[in-house]
Design a protein around this motif. Sequence first.
Motif: not given
Length: 128
Positions: A2-6, A10-14, A61-70, A107-109
């Motif tokens: 799920s989006f929440r789990e994803y 990411g938070e755990l990775l950070a 957490r993002r899958k890519s930077l395709s939508g721009g950065f920060v 923190a961006i994952v």
Amino acid sequence: MSFREYGDEGELLALNYYKENGYTLVVQNYEYRRDTGRGRLGEIDLLMTKNNILYLIECKRRKSLSGGFVEGLIPDSKLKHLYSSLQHFLLTEGKTYKSLLVQFDLAIVIGDKVQVIPNAATFEKFLR
């Protein structure tokens, strides 16, 4: 997943990234709620310390930077909630941290890679 789990993953990775770099966890997912206990007024993903600095860390957490950065990841409304949550934490639970400087990190994952933007924003506009 799920989006929440994803996002939680990411938070755990950070969190692990910060721990591996010598930071100490104060609290994870600190929630600022109304006195009635119902209705969340704000939430801080991670509060950590290192070298007499209290780090307030917002994780995205993002899958890519395709939508721009920060740009737009942390709007003023979110910063206001983070500031209120920090003030509540310091008043109710963080008395030992009141004398520390505070730094806001983003923190961006992306995938499983953590990229930290130190001093991503300030709370000066809320200090009036």
